[in-house]
Design an enzyme around this catalytic site. Structure first.
Site, PDB file in Angstrom:
ATOM      1  N   GLU A 136      -0.736  -9.433 -47.628  1.00 58.21           N
ATOM      2  CA  GLU A 136      -1.538  -8.212 -47.468  1.00 58.21           C
ATOM      3  C   GLU A 136      -3.020  -8.550 -47.295  1.00 58.21           C
ATOM      4  O   GLU A 136      -3.731  -7.895 -46.528  1.00 58.21           O
ATOM      5  CB  GLU A 136      -1.333  -7.291 -48.678  1.00 58.21           C
ATOM      6  N   TRP A 186      -3.335  -9.540 -43.789  1.00 54.13           N
ATOM      7  CA  TRP A 186      -3.417  -8.394 -42.882  1.00 54.13           C
ATOM      8  C   TRP A 186      -4.859  -7.887 -42.793  1.00 54.13           C
ATOM      9  O   TRP A 186      -5.313  -7.479 -41.724  1.00 54.13           O
ATOM     10  CB  TRP A 186      -2.482  -7.287 -43.360  1.00 54.13           C
ATOM     11  N   TRP A 210      -2.823  14.145 -26.280  1.00 55.62           N
ATOM     12  CA  TRP A 210      -3.067  14.616 -27.644  1.00 55.62           C
ATOM     13  C   TRP A 210      -3.294  16.125 -27.641  1.00 55.62           C
ATOM     14  O   TRP A 210      -3.801  16.690 -26.674  1.00 55.62           O
ATOM     15  CB  TRP A 210      -4.294  13.935 -28.243  1.00 55.62           C
ATOM     16  N   ASN A 229      -1.338   3.131 -50.561  1.00 56.15           N
ATOM     17  CA  ASN A 229      -1.102   2.592 -49.227  1.00 56.15           C
ATOM     18  C   ASN A 229       0.128   3.184 -48.547  1.00 56.15           C
ATOM     19  O   ASN A 229       0.105   3.518 -47.354  1.00 56.15           O
ATOM     20  CB  ASN A 229      -0.961   1.067 -49.301  1.00 56.15           C
ATOM     21  N   TRP A 233      -5.434   9.897 -33.132  1.00 56.51           N
ATOM     22  CA  TRP A 233      -5.624   9.038 -34.305  1.00 56.51           C
ATOM     23  C   TRP A 233      -7.092   8.912 -34.697  1.00 56.51           C
ATOM     24  O   TRP A 233      -7.416   8.673 -35.868  1.00 56.51           O
ATOM     25  CB  TRP A 233      -5.037   7.647 -34.056  1.00 56.51           C
ATOM     26  N   TRP A 267      -4.729   2.692 -38.353  1.00 56.43           N
ATOM     27  CA  TRP A 267      -4.445   3.929 -37.625  1.00 56.43           C
ATOM     28  C   TRP A 267      -3.771   3.627 -36.297  1.00 56.43           C
ATOM     29  O   TRP A 267      -2.836   4.336 -35.880  1.00 56.43           O
ATOM     30  CB  TRP A 267      -5.735   4.737 -37.431  1.00 56.43           C
TER      31      TRP A 267
END
Length: 490
Positions: free
Chosen positions: A287, A290, A318, A353, A371, A394
């Site tokens: 993590e 990431w 969108w 999370n 987004w 996102w």
């Protein structure tokens, strides 16, 4: 141009070194501070609240954390005999002013890697070098400097798993440095008052429920608590929002109150002595990897801050839905797990999370809202708002990022709630009006029989909203929209 050590004529022995704090608000394991101290010269610690450049500003919740983190840093410096000099305005102008005041010939800093800040710092370092000022930058915020973890072709990784493998294979644990006992600083330098910056809200004060203890001591305490209470069950527990199984280090890491290497080394040490399993540590370190991956991606592809990594998503239709966006922002969508997350965010400045993924999927897939609307809301309301992580995450959910979730992955908010909040503890904490609804109906109260809702004291549309969308229909709508995206090779 990257910032790095430059060769200049030897400075006078009494010429101070300016230590420019940014998002490295700690005294331990701080490469810039270590370099300043190793010079043997007086050190001028300064924080500049940049209000005059094009660097993207922090959101309101992040400023709350910054205020308290600076207070903690100032106290730690005072204990060591040095004040924290505060200046507000254009960063370059304020730094030049301090150089003129002190006669400093060296500036040290830990680098910022976001596109706007990187461009500003590179230009400033170049100009200072021309003027004979030695400007040195270090990596004090990531496991590896962006641009140093590359694939066999010398290009940045676009997929996380090989990036993580390369990151772990090419980096070595550094020697952690303790905070200095004493810092010699020139006296009489003017400093602004932090209170005058009004970084925290006052009228009204919407931060009263914010959680966490900003500052280096708070970061160490949070990490210690995680090692003692959360890491042993991290692989499974991290997905259960009602549990305290996540590290809660995101804001501390963002503001540099603890170094990522101290966290990795501490976690590995716990595995070495047998207090936690190696699998739990590996997942936790992944993590952190990431987080690095996000920063490395943004460094390599700076346009990600404004638009999708995959350009074909520029054609996605969108929807404009102000009412749906407002319902999502305020936790009034009618989907309990979504509303619980958004209310936790607004109240505490933080969100679990797993729930972040659920609420993000709901916005971009169920509501088909861009987004970037979600990224902007998170940027303003998260105390841990980090540009690289925010943008990358996102885009991962939206399916338009570098290493993104498949476009057809659409979280069902009901089944997600049933799986990860099976006993309803999380929903009942943040959506108290549903307190008396039985577990069987809690995640989808509109499906409960009338008598169940009556007994629970709930009238939908009055006490809790009906769903703003039908998930099954919204899912099909999203898939139809996503199929219109022209994909490479199609």
């Amino acid at each position: 141009m990257e910032i790095g050590p430059v060769t200049t004529s030897a400075p006078p022995n009494d010429a101070p070194v300016i230590l420019w704090f940014r998002r490295d608000l700690r005294l331990s394991d701080n490469p810039a501070l270590s370099r300043a101290m190793s010079s043997g010269r007086p050190v001028v610690p300064v924080y500049i609240h940049d209000e005059g450049s094009q660097v993207r500003r922090s959101g309101a919740a992040s400023l709350w954390w910054l205020d308290r983190s600076l207070r903690a840093l100032a106290a730690d410096l005072t204990d060591r005999g040095a004040p924290l000099i505060l200046r507000r305005g254009n960063a370059e102008a304020k730094l030049r002013g301090l150089i003129a005041e002190t006669g400093a010939t060296t500036v040290v800093m830990n680098r910022l890697f976001e596109p706007d800040a990187r461009e500003r710092d590179a230009a400033l370092a170049h100009d200072l070098k021309v003027e004979g000022i030695d400007c040195q930058g270090f990596n004090g915020t990531l496991l590896a400097t962006p641009g140093t973890v590359l694939n066999g072709s010398g290009r940045p990784y676009r997929v996380f798993t090989p990036f993580l493998k390369a990151l772990l294979a090419t980096t070595t644990e550094p020697t952690l440095s303790p905070a200095p006992n004493r810092i010699v600083c020139p006296q009489g330098l003017a400093s602004e008052r932090l209170a005058d910056w009004v970084l925290s809200p006052t009228q009204p004060d919407w931060s009263t429920g914010f959680e966490g203890v900003p500052g280096e001591a708070g970061a160490v305490a949070a990490f210690t608590a995680f090692l003692d209470e959360g890491l042993a069950d991290y692989c499974d527990g991290r997905d259960i929002p009602a549990r305290s199984a996540t590290s809660r280090l995101s804001a501390h890491l963002h503001f540099g109150e603890i170094s990522p290497w101290r966290v990795v080394i501490g976690a590995r040490r716990a595995a070495h002595v047998g207090t936690v399993s190696a699998d739990e540590v590996s997942k936790f370190v992944a993590e952190l990897g990431w987080r690095d991956f996000s920063a490395h991606l943004l460094h390599a592809f700076p346009y990600m801050a404004e638009r999708a990594f995959r350009p074909e998503f520029g054609t996605l239709p969108w929807r404009s839905d102000p009412g749906g966006l407002k319902a999502w922002q305020t936790g009034q969508t009618g989907f309990p797990i979504v509303d619980a997350g958004m209310r936790q965010l607004w109240t505490t400045g933080w969100m679990h999370n797993r729930v972040r993924m659920i609420v993000a999927s709901f916005l971009v897939k169920d509501l088909l809202i861009d987004w970037r609307e979600g990224e902007a809301w998170f940027r303003d309301t998260l105390v841990d708002a980090d540009l690289a992580s925010n943008v990358q995450n996102w885009q991962w959910v939206a399916g338009c990022g570098a290493d993104a979730a498949p476009y057809f992955r659409i979280f069902n908010p009901v089944t997600q709630g049933q799986k990860f909040d099976a006993d309803g503890r999380y929903v009942r904490r943040w959506v108290p009006e549903l307190q008396a609804v039985p577990d069987r109906w809690l995640q989808a109260p509109w499906t409960a029989p009338d008598e169940v809702l009556l007994q629970a004291g709930i009238e939908l549309g009055r006490d809790y909203p009906f769903p703003v969308v039908d998930h099954a229909a919204a899912r099909l709508r999203a898939l139809d929209a996503l199929k219109t995206v022209s994909r490479p090779g199609s």
